[in-house]
Design an enzyme around this catalytic site. Sequence first.
Site, short mmCIF file in Angstrom:
data_model
loop_
_atom_site.label_atom_id
_atom_site.label_comp_id
_atom_site.label_asym_id
_atom_site.label_seq_id
_atom_site.Cartn_x
_atom_site.Cartn_y
_atom_site.Cartn_z
N ASP A 230 14.20 57.34 8.33
CA ASP A 230 13.28 57.85 7.79
C ASP A 230 13.58 59.15 7.47
O ASP A 230 14.18 59.79 8.36
CB ASP A 230 11.85 57.48 8.26
CG ASP A 230 10.60 57.67 6.91
OD1 ASP A 230 11.04 58.24 6.02
OD2 ASP A 230 9.76 57.33 7.53
C1 BGC Z 1 8.34 58.24 4.38
C2 BGC Z 1 9.06 57.36 3.86
C3 BGC Z 1 9.77 57.62 2.70
C4 BGC Z 1 10.35 59.05 2.80
C5 BGC Z 1 11.41 59.54 1.64
C6 BGC Z 1 8.82 59.57 4.45
O1 BGC Z 1 7.99 60.65 4.73
O2 BGC Z 1 7.69 57.93 5.56
O3 BGC Z 1 8.34 56.11 3.61
O4 BGC Z 1 10.44 56.75 1.98
O5 BGC Z 1 9.70 59.84 3.41
O6 BGC Z 1 10.40 60.18 0.63
#
Ligand code: BGC
Length: 809
Positions: A230
């Site tokens: 993530d």
């Molecule tokens: C989120 C993810 C997301 C990623 C990219 C993170 O803060 O938890 O679900 O895909 O950011 O935007």
Amino acid sequence: MKDTAQLVNELTLLEKAALLSGANTWETRAIERIDLPAIWLADGPHGVRKQVGSADHLGINGSEPATCFPTAATIAGSWDDDLAERVGAALGAEASSQGVGVLLGPGLNIKRSPLGGRNFEYFSEDPELSGRLAAAYVRGIQSAGVAATPKHFAVNSQELRRMVSDSVVDERTLREIYLTAFEIVVRESAPWAIMSSYNLINGTYAHENTHLLQQVLREEWGFHGAVVSDWGGGNDAVTAVSAGGTLEMPSPGFDSARAIVAAVESGELPMADLDARVSEVIDLVRTVSPRTAATVDLDAHHALARRAAAESAVLLRNEGGILPLGEGTTVALVGDFATTPRFQGAGSSLVNATRVSTLVEAMGASSTVTLAGTAQGFRRDGGSDPTLIAEAVALASRADVVVLALGLPEIAESEGLDRSTLALPADQVELLASIHSANPRTVVVLSAGGAVETPWSAHAAALVHGYLGGQAGAEAIVDVLTGVVEPGGRLAETLPISLADTPTAGSFPSRARTAEYREGPFVGYRHYESAAVDVAYPFGYGLGYTTFAYRDLAVDENGAQATVTNTGLRAGSDVVQLYIGRLGESGVLRPVRELKGYTKVWLEPGESRRVSLAFTDRTFRFFDVGSDSWQVEAGEYEIAVGANSQDLPLRATITRAGVSLPLLDERLATVSTGGADDAAFAVMLKRAIPDSEWGSGPLEVNDPMDRMSGARGALGRMAFRILDSRRRKAEAAGTPDLNILFLLNGPFRVISKMSGGLATSRLTAAVLTLVNGQSVRGLGRIIGAFFRGRREEKAAKRAFDAAAQRKSA
Ligand code: BGC
């Protein structure tokens, strides 16, 4: 074409290491010399969010227009795998048309508590339903040649301190509740990527968790794709490589690459581990590119979004058959959401919709009903406004029916923030009471990404939970209200009577270092059914405009069959649900019943259909922690078939062979009724309960930054006060400030992880020196680390570029 192993062999050590982290917020690194392009990763789960301008990962800066489909919580109500696959295919096609190779979704974490701030992005409290729907999305997305990235693997149940919270969960609950949905996705739809979650699981970060990433995901389930962290979820890059974490996103510059190079050179990290991860990146890039970009029909996608929202809307109440609204009905349309809809949540999934329909427009366009007028009724910020109420009441008394658009305001549910209540804002409840006195023919339409308490429901002649319906959600609601489309939704989560009834009441979200999953497998209906807690609307519940009868259950070794008849006067759909429960004493803690199958049927009036619900290898299994394997406990099982978790008119029993277990440990008796006490929890964990307190020493790199409130250094405390006051200001204004929430919830290491190479981990350590009270020394170190970091970064970049761009002889 060279195979992946050949390409890996042609790379320098630095190139290999650098391929394992992003080039920037959204792209991987290209290596021209081996013809490896960069690929683009973009959110998200219900619409493409490709930011070509200023990049951030929290939905703050704008992105290319794309269809905003209903969110996962909404589509889950359809219980329709085919629909989910069609939505997935449309998402994949839009991603492909925008040059996106990897779509960051679907999200399929289990809704441990209805307070989860991101529940709108997830499907269900049940793993079978979540897993099957997510697998359908993945099939759809990947049919367009775009990689899906099911997320967040795993046990990512709360937003508060999501990057530092340690989910302490016993192995059986982990397998049966929190991993099963991912297992279904991996086994049934073979995603090319998966996203590891921010949190720790039993003491180890998800992206560094060998148990999850190697033993379970790759060895047991046969996953062959790339594990993408993530955004900012990478911690120790070297540990991640050995544990099976493939790609760290977004870009820590060359900071992680340098650490990996050093670890290989010192012998700490075997080259074979590095090569395995590099192969996964190369395979992913080569699987998704080059492709011919799909062309998309945005009108058709809007129509699909509309149909999907209508098929997913859940009709909870329909007194006297007030719905569907008859020809010529005059409608008073009340509520702020009627003109400014809430159709998606906030955060990384925020889509720049191609168009957005409103209830007022959609109702105005209906040929069935006549709009008598609209009134705002309430203020979104929750302030009670007698004038608005008076206007709405006056309008309500002039129409045949009132359609009252209520729901949760933006601030109530967002990535980065858990909900604090399940109540609707008090001013909305007050408005409903006044409207009901003026005109009891009041139809409430809810816009919310999750469960709400409904103590007011007697004031609503009809109640439709539209969830967050996407850009065509308002048109879909009008389709449902006027009967153009049958409300096909059934609850994918229980609506409890009150927050106090939920299995994690009082302990969710955890502010401590650990989040203790003391309720074990008793999540959602598994809790309510086992502890005999009354609920407002049970899991699986939903009405249509016709009625169904169930009969003639037959059960054999392979599954159950039942006959369903449409006993009403209109065509309609129902979701036939199969639950199983073990009869008699069990050697393991078990919910009374668990969903093991479902199928949606569409029937004409009077029509009957024999439906089959096949048993799978998941139907009777439990995870046996003794043998560390799935087993079936020998004995008698009840097979129950019906329309929801509490309405199961068809029952039969079946005997299964399997292992015989000793009697259940008496200490576990508390778990099903109120969560494990200390003794029971230690038995479940098979170890001592880990310390949940934050240390009292100096702040560390993986402490959340909101702990600066008690920092030893005045500058640290001041930084906290500034961040916190910005958080409060944003909340008072009604929109969460996601950047601030990200920082407050996040650990200090994000300073280097998210800076694209501007800050190194050494600089983060220097910041901590300052935060911990050594201002002068800290400042000196920050300056030193900054300049040293710049030099190292430039040198690494030069070396990487020189090698990557050199054409092979
Ligand atoms: C989120 C993810 C997301 C990623 C990219 C993170 O803060 O938890 O679900 O895909 O950011 O935007």
